[in-house]
Design a protein around this motif. Structure first.
Motif, PDB file in Angstrom:
ATOM      1  N   ASP A  27      -5.668  -0.405   2.932  1.00  0.00           N
ATOM      2  CA  ASP A  27      -4.740  -0.906   1.294  1.00  0.00           C
ATOM      3  C   ASP A  27      -3.564  -1.707   2.012  1.00  0.00           C
ATOM      4  OD1 ASP A  27      -6.827  -1.199  -1.263  1.00  0.00           O
ATOM      5  OD2 ASP A  27      -6.539   1.294  -0.462  1.00  0.00           O
ATOM      6  N   SER A  28      -2.905  -1.320   3.067  1.00  0.00           N
ATOM      7  CA  SER A  28      -1.877  -0.919   3.560  1.00  0.00           C
ATOM      8  C   SER A  28      -1.092  -3.090   3.938  1.00  0.00           C
ATOM      9  CB  SER A  28      -1.746  -0.267   4.735  1.00  0.00           C
ATOM     10  OG  SER A  28      -2.487  -0.962   6.043  1.00  0.00           O
ATOM     11  N   ASN A  29      -0.253  -2.909   3.873  1.00  0.00           N
ATOM     12  CA  ASN A  29      -0.213  -4.433   4.638  1.00  0.00           C
ATOM     13  C   ASN A  29      -0.053  -4.983   5.706  1.00  0.00           C
ATOM     14  OD1 ASN A  29       0.982  -5.659   2.372  1.00  0.00           O
ATOM     15  ND2 ASN A  29       3.299  -4.865   2.350  1.00  0.00           N
ATOM     16  N   PHE A  30      -0.098  -3.872   6.904  1.00  0.00           N
ATOM     17  CA  PHE A  30      -0.545  -3.718   7.994  1.00  0.00           C
ATOM     18  C   PHE A  30      -1.653  -4.187   8.582  1.00  0.00           C
ATOM     19  CE2 PHE A  30       3.019   0.015   8.187  1.00  0.00           C
ATOM     20  CZ  PHE A  30       3.575  -0.953   8.592  1.00  0.00           C
ATOM     21  N   ALA A  31      -3.317  -3.352   7.336  1.00  0.00           N
ATOM     22  CA  ALA A  31      -4.151  -3.977   7.558  1.00  0.00           C
ATOM     23  C   ALA A  31      -4.792  -5.259   7.548  1.00  0.00           C
ATOM     24  CB  ALA A  31      -5.158  -3.125   6.716  1.00  0.00           C
ATOM     25  N   LYS A  32      -3.839  -5.433   6.267  1.00  0.00           N
ATOM     26  CA  LYS A  32      -3.982  -7.118   5.365  1.00  0.00           C
ATOM     27  C   LYS A  32      -3.390  -8.075   6.054  1.00  0.00           C
ATOM     28  CE  LYS A  32      -3.500  -4.792   0.163  1.00  0.00           C
ATOM     29  NZ  LYS A  32      -3.548  -4.967  -0.789  1.00  0.00           N
ATOM     30  N   TYR A  33      -2.468  -8.071   6.620  1.00  0.00           N
ATOM     31  CA  TYR A  33      -1.829  -9.536   7.343  1.00  0.00           C
ATOM     32  C   TYR A  33      -1.554  -8.886   9.196  1.00  0.00           C
ATOM     33  CZ  TYR A  33      -1.353 -10.055   2.259  1.00  0.00           C
ATOM     34  OH  TYR A  33      -1.449 -10.193   0.931  1.00  0.00           O
ATOM     35  N   PRO A  34      -2.535  -8.216   9.903  1.00  0.00           N
ATOM     36  CA  PRO A  34      -1.603  -8.206  10.884  1.00  0.00           C
ATOM     37  C   PRO A  34      -1.231  -8.683  11.738  1.00  0.00           C
ATOM     38  CG  PRO A  34      -4.222  -8.245  10.571  1.00  0.00           C
ATOM     39  CD  PRO A  34      -3.879  -8.452   9.274  1.00  0.00           C
ATOM     40  N   GLN A  35      -1.110 -10.263  11.857  1.00  0.00           N
ATOM     41  CA  GLN A  35      -0.535 -11.240  12.236  1.00  0.00           C
ATOM     42  C   GLN A  35       1.205 -11.209  12.005  1.00  0.00           C
ATOM     43  OE1 GLN A  35      -3.282 -11.319   9.249  1.00  0.00           O
ATOM     44  NE2 GLN A  35      -1.481 -12.903   8.263  1.00  0.00           N
ATOM     45  N   ASP A  36       1.341 -10.764  11.038  1.00  0.00           N
ATOM     46  CA  ASP A  36       2.392 -10.822  10.742  1.00  0.00           C
ATOM     47  C   ASP A  36       3.265  -9.302  11.315  1.00  0.00           C
ATOM     48  OD1 ASP A  36       1.793 -13.212   9.220  1.00  0.00           O
ATOM     49  OD2 ASP A  36       2.102 -11.464   7.095  1.00  0.00           O
ATOM     50  N   PHE A  37       2.694  -8.652  11.991  1.00  0.00           N
ATOM     51  CA  PHE A  37       3.042  -7.339  12.264  1.00  0.00           C
ATOM     52  C   PHE A  37       3.734  -7.433  13.613  1.00  0.00           C
ATOM     53  CE2 PHE A  37       1.730  -6.432   8.146  1.00  0.00           C
ATOM     54  CZ  PHE A  37       3.645  -5.745   7.803  1.00  0.00           C
ATOM     55  N   THR A  38       3.839  -6.795  15.108  1.00  0.00           N
ATOM     56  CA  THR A  38       4.565  -6.648  16.332  1.00  0.00           C
ATOM     57  C   THR A  38       4.635  -5.538  16.322  1.00  0.00           C
ATOM     58  OG1 THR A  38       3.982  -9.339  16.661  1.00  0.00           O
ATOM     59  CG2 THR A  38       4.638  -7.669  18.717  1.00  0.00           C
ATOM     60  N   LEU A  39       4.276  -4.364  17.968  1.00  0.00           N
ATOM     61  CA  LEU A  39       4.682  -3.721  18.931  1.00  0.00           C
ATOM     62  C   LEU A  39       5.962  -3.834  19.759  1.00  0.00           C
ATOM     63  CD1 LEU A  39       4.877  -0.532  18.066  1.00  0.00           C
ATOM     64  CD2 LEU A  39       3.085   0.556  19.141  1.00  0.00           C
TER      65      LEU A  39
END
Length: 93
Positions: A27-39
């Motif tokens: 349900d997290s935005n990280f899981a829904k839109y992983p292409q939008d996040f970088t570490l």
């Protein structure tokens, strides 16, 4: 383009495990839109001296790479993965 608040982790591997845990929450935005996040690694913290040292941001891994890798295979125990092996296998490019 936006940035989230930084968080502290003792090593890149621990940070990756934290990201993986966030990706496990469907349900997290990280899981829904992983292409939008970088570490990124932004620096270090000396817990003895209490000093934060910054550096130019260094790419650690994109969230999308984590969802596409064998790490997300539920037959793999993420806590047993050697992060150095993931990185040397090209998991951070």
């Amino acid at each position: 383009k936006a940035h989230l608040q930084p968080f502290f982790a003792a090593t890149d591997g621990i940070a990756i495990r934290s990201v993986q845990a966030a990706l496990d929450d469907k349900d997290s935005n990280f899981a829904k839109y992983p292409q939008d996040f970088t570490l990124y690694n932004l620096g270090s913290f000396d817990d003895q001296a209490g000093i934060i040292s910054s550096k130019n941001p260094e790419l650690v891994i994109s969230f999308n790479q984590l969802t596409a890798s064998a790490i997300t295979n539920r037959s793999v125990d993420v806590s047993q993965i050697d992060i150095d092996d993931v990185i040397s296998a090209g998991g951070t490019n």
